[in-house]
Design a protein around this motif. Structure first.
Motif, PDB file in Angstrom:
ATOM      1  N   TYR A 247       0.847  -1.191   0.000  1.00 13.62           N
ATOM      2  CA  TYR A 247       0.000   0.000   0.000  1.00 13.62           C
ATOM      3  C   TYR A 247       0.886   1.246   0.000  1.00 13.62           C
ATOM      4  O   TYR A 247       2.064   1.192   0.382  1.00 13.62           O
ATOM      5  CB  TYR A 247      -0.930  -0.011   1.213  1.00 13.62           C
ATOM      6  CG  TYR A 247      -1.830  -1.230   1.228  1.00 13.62           C
ATOM      7  CD1 TYR A 247      -2.896  -1.341   0.338  1.00 13.62           C
ATOM      8  CD2 TYR A 247      -1.592  -2.290   2.106  1.00 13.62           C
ATOM      9  CE1 TYR A 247      -3.711  -2.458   0.320  1.00 13.62           C
ATOM     10  CE2 TYR A 247      -2.400  -3.419   2.097  1.00 13.62           C
ATOM     11  CZ  TYR A 247      -3.464  -3.499   1.200  1.00 13.62           C
ATOM     12  OH  TYR A 247      -4.255  -4.617   1.177  1.00 13.62           O
TER      13      TYR A 247
ATOM     14  N   TRP B 155      -8.217   8.156  -2.984  1.00 14.71           N
ATOM     15  CA  TRP B 155      -7.856   6.877  -3.590  1.00 14.71           C
ATOM     16  C   TRP B 155      -8.544   6.743  -4.961  1.00 14.71           C
ATOM     17  O   TRP B 155      -9.752   6.902  -5.063  1.00 14.71           O
ATOM     18  CB  TRP B 155      -8.284   5.726  -2.682  1.00 14.71           C
ATOM     19  CG  TRP B 155      -7.670   4.412  -3.061  1.00 14.71           C
ATOM     20  CD1 TRP B 155      -8.047   3.603  -4.087  1.00 14.71           C
ATOM     21  CD2 TRP B 155      -6.552   3.770  -2.441  1.00 14.71           C
ATOM     22  NE1 TRP B 155      -7.239   2.489  -4.152  1.00 14.71           N
ATOM     23  CE2 TRP B 155      -6.314   2.568  -3.150  1.00 14.71           C
ATOM     24  CE3 TRP B 155      -5.732   4.090  -1.351  1.00 14.71           C
ATOM     25  CZ2 TRP B 155      -5.293   1.678  -2.793  1.00 14.71           C
ATOM     26  CZ3 TRP B 155      -4.713   3.217  -1.004  1.00 14.71           C
ATOM     27  CH2 TRP B 155      -4.505   2.023  -1.714  1.00 14.71           C
TER      28      TRP B 155
ATOM     29  N   SER C  77     -10.453   5.397  -8.225  1.00 12.76           N
ATOM     30  CA  SER C  77     -11.487   4.387  -8.420  1.00 12.76           C
ATOM     31  C   SER C  77     -11.652   4.073  -9.904  1.00 12.76           C
ATOM     32  O   SER C  77     -11.344   4.906 -10.779  1.00 12.76           O
ATOM     33  CB  SER C  77     -12.832   4.881  -7.869  1.00 12.76           C
ATOM     34  OG  SER C  77     -12.764   5.098  -6.483  1.00 12.76           O
TER      35      SER C  77
ATOM     36  N   GLU D  93     -15.055   1.067  -8.051  1.00  7.10           N
ATOM     37  CA  GLU D  93     -14.263   0.158  -7.220  1.00  7.10           C
ATOM     38  C   GLU D  93     -12.849   0.711  -7.042  1.00  7.10           C
ATOM     39  O   GLU D  93     -12.307   1.359  -7.960  1.00  7.10           O
ATOM     40  CB  GLU D  93     -14.192  -1.229  -7.851  1.00  7.10           C
ATOM     41  CG  GLU D  93     -15.536  -1.918  -8.015  1.00  7.10           C
ATOM     42  CD  GLU D  93     -16.226  -2.134  -6.691  1.00  7.10           C
ATOM     43  OE1 GLU D  93     -15.556  -2.576  -5.738  1.00  7.10           O
ATOM     44  OE2 GLU D  93     -17.432  -1.849  -6.599  1.00  7.10           O
ATOM     45  N   PRO D  94     -12.220   0.487  -5.870  1.00  5.15           N
ATOM     46  CA  PRO D  94     -10.866   1.014  -5.663  1.00  5.15           C
ATOM     47  C   PRO D  94      -9.844   0.331  -6.565  1.00  5.15           C
ATOM     48  O   PRO D  94      -9.809  -0.898  -6.665  1.00  5.15           O
ATOM     49  CB  PRO D  94     -10.587   0.713  -4.187  1.00  5.15           C
ATOM     50  CG  PRO D  94     -11.513  -0.398  -3.828  1.00  5.15           C
ATOM     51  CD  PRO D  94     -12.739  -0.214  -4.669  1.00  5.15           C
TER      52      PRO D  94
ATOM     53  N   THR E  33      -6.030  -0.787  -7.722  1.00  9.58           N
ATOM     54  CA  THR E  33      -4.961  -1.439  -6.965  1.00  9.58           C
ATOM     55  C   THR E  33      -3.671  -0.630  -7.064  1.00  9.58           C
ATOM     56  O   THR E  33      -3.278  -0.202  -8.157  1.00  9.58           O
ATOM     57  CB  THR E  33      -4.718  -2.867  -7.484  1.00  9.58           C
ATOM     58  OG1 THR E  33      -5.907  -3.635  -7.294  1.00  9.58           O
ATOM     59  CG2 THR E  33      -3.569  -3.532  -6.747  1.00  9.58           C
TER      60      THR E  33
ATOM     61  N   PRO F 152      -6.952   1.057   1.370  1.00 11.99           N
ATOM     62  CA  PRO F 152      -8.272   1.445   0.864  1.00 11.99           C
ATOM     63  C   PRO F 152      -9.379   0.978   1.811  1.00 11.99           C
ATOM     64  O   PRO F 152      -9.156   0.107   2.664  1.00 11.99           O
ATOM     65  CB  PRO F 152      -8.352   0.736  -0.483  1.00 11.99           C
ATOM     66  CG  PRO F 152      -7.461  -0.451  -0.321  1.00 11.99           C
ATOM     67  CD  PRO F 152      -6.330   0.003   0.552  1.00 11.99           C
TER      68      PRO F 152
ATOM     69  N   THR G 221      -9.210  -3.993  -3.147  1.00 17.20           N
ATOM     70  CA  THR G 221      -9.077  -3.399  -4.475  1.00 17.20           C
ATOM     71  C   THR G 221      -9.380  -4.432  -5.556  1.00 17.20           C
ATOM     72  O   THR G 221      -9.421  -5.636  -5.302  1.00 17.20           O
ATOM     73  CB  THR G 221      -7.662  -2.839  -4.684  1.00 17.20           C
ATOM     74  OG1 THR G 221      -6.717  -3.924  -4.728  1.00 17.20           O
ATOM     75  CG2 THR G 221      -7.279  -1.878  -3.577  1.00 17.20           C
TER      76      THR G 221
END
Length: 287
Positions: free
Chosen positions: A49, A58, A60, A65-66, A68, A124, A128
């Motif tokens: 991370y 962060w 998306s 969706e987060p 990676t 997150p 992810t």
């Protein structure tokens, strides 16, 4: 470059010396130095991370969706290996990506933060997209950089000039493998690992013309059209596409780009110099 001269003699390729020197590229090779325990924030890192400012947003995917986290580069350190002098001299450069399917025009985000102080480890809010797809988290490793040079690889070599391809392959591999070492994880700049010599066209087509590459002879025509019919400018844009980062598959980290491939982020040279990381391109190659 005495070493190159010596290798040309060794492989009996002195007749293409002018071609070699004309096509040498500076690159920055990245190597793993050990698993990261997160005790020091802001180090250059792949996997795990990131260390980010307090109000960092962060990235998306289009589905919310987060993405990676792939890598963070401490540019105060990395830029010391930058013979091209394109990178900022400080700050942190972050790389995030979405699902690696298909292999072209992959969702991603490159973020530049000028500060390298007052950073904190950030995870997150939920798993992810690649962690969910791979069903595992990625192990953090610290990385270091060194300045290297490359000559065209098998995808980029000029077969009309190079008559003895076997000897040339041996020369290219000798230069590359000596620089890589057993802990090699990727590079900045240089020649992309690929099957064909069209990665820069693919990136330019999307960044400039907003067209997806179709492996057609008409792809370049679309780029030319987006540049008001100026073929010379299209060629210049293709030549000025810079590989901002290439990351290999690595079992220690858990990266497995279609088993054993690589991912590569591209950017226009002008945008890199101007610290504009809003327009980049991400693709994947696997043999």
């Amino acid at each position: 470059m005495k070493k190159i001269d010596e290798l040309l003699e060794e492989y009996e390729l002195t007749d293409i010396k002018d071609y070699i020197y004309k096509n040498i590229k500076n690159s920055i090779y990245l190597s793993l130095t050990g698993e990261d325990d997160y005790k020091v924030q802001g180090v250059s890192r792949v996997g795990g991370y990131p260390d980010v400012p307090e109000k960092f947003e962060w990235p998306s995917t289009k589905d919310g969706e987060p993405m990676t986290f792939i890598a963070q580069l401490n540019l105060k350190e990395i830029s010391l290996s930058d013979e091209n002098d394109f990178l900022p001299k400080g700050g942190i450069l972050y790389f995030f990506m979405g699902i690696d399917e298909p292999a072209y025009d992959i969702e991603h985000k490159v973020v530049f933060v000028e500060a390298d102080k007052n950073l904190m480890i950030r995870k997150p809010d939920k798993v992810t997209v690649l962690e969910e797809d791979y069903e595992e988290s990625f192990v953090p490793y610290k990385i270091e950089s060194k300045a290297c040079v490359e000559i065209p690889n098998y995808a980029y070599m000029d077969y009309d000039i190079i008559e003895d391809s076997d000897e040339y392959f041996s020369l290219e591999e000798s230069i590359r493998f000596e620089n890589q070492g057993e802990n090699y994880i990727g590079k900045i700049y240089g020649y992309p690992e690929d099957q064909h010599n069209d990665s820069e066209l693919e990136a330019a087509l999307k960044i400039i013309a907003n067209h997806k590459y179709s492996y057609s002879s008409k792809d370049k025509e679309k780029l030319i059209a987006a540049l008001n019919g100026d073929e010379g400018k299209a060629d210049a844009e293709i030549n000025d596409i810079v590989m901002l980062l290439e990351i290999d598959s690595n079992s220690k980290i858990g990266f497995s780009w279609w088993d054993c491939g690589v991912i590569h982020f591209f950017i226009r040279k002008e945008d890199l110099k101007n610290r504009n990381f809003d327009k980049t391109y991400l693709s994947l190659y696997s043999s």
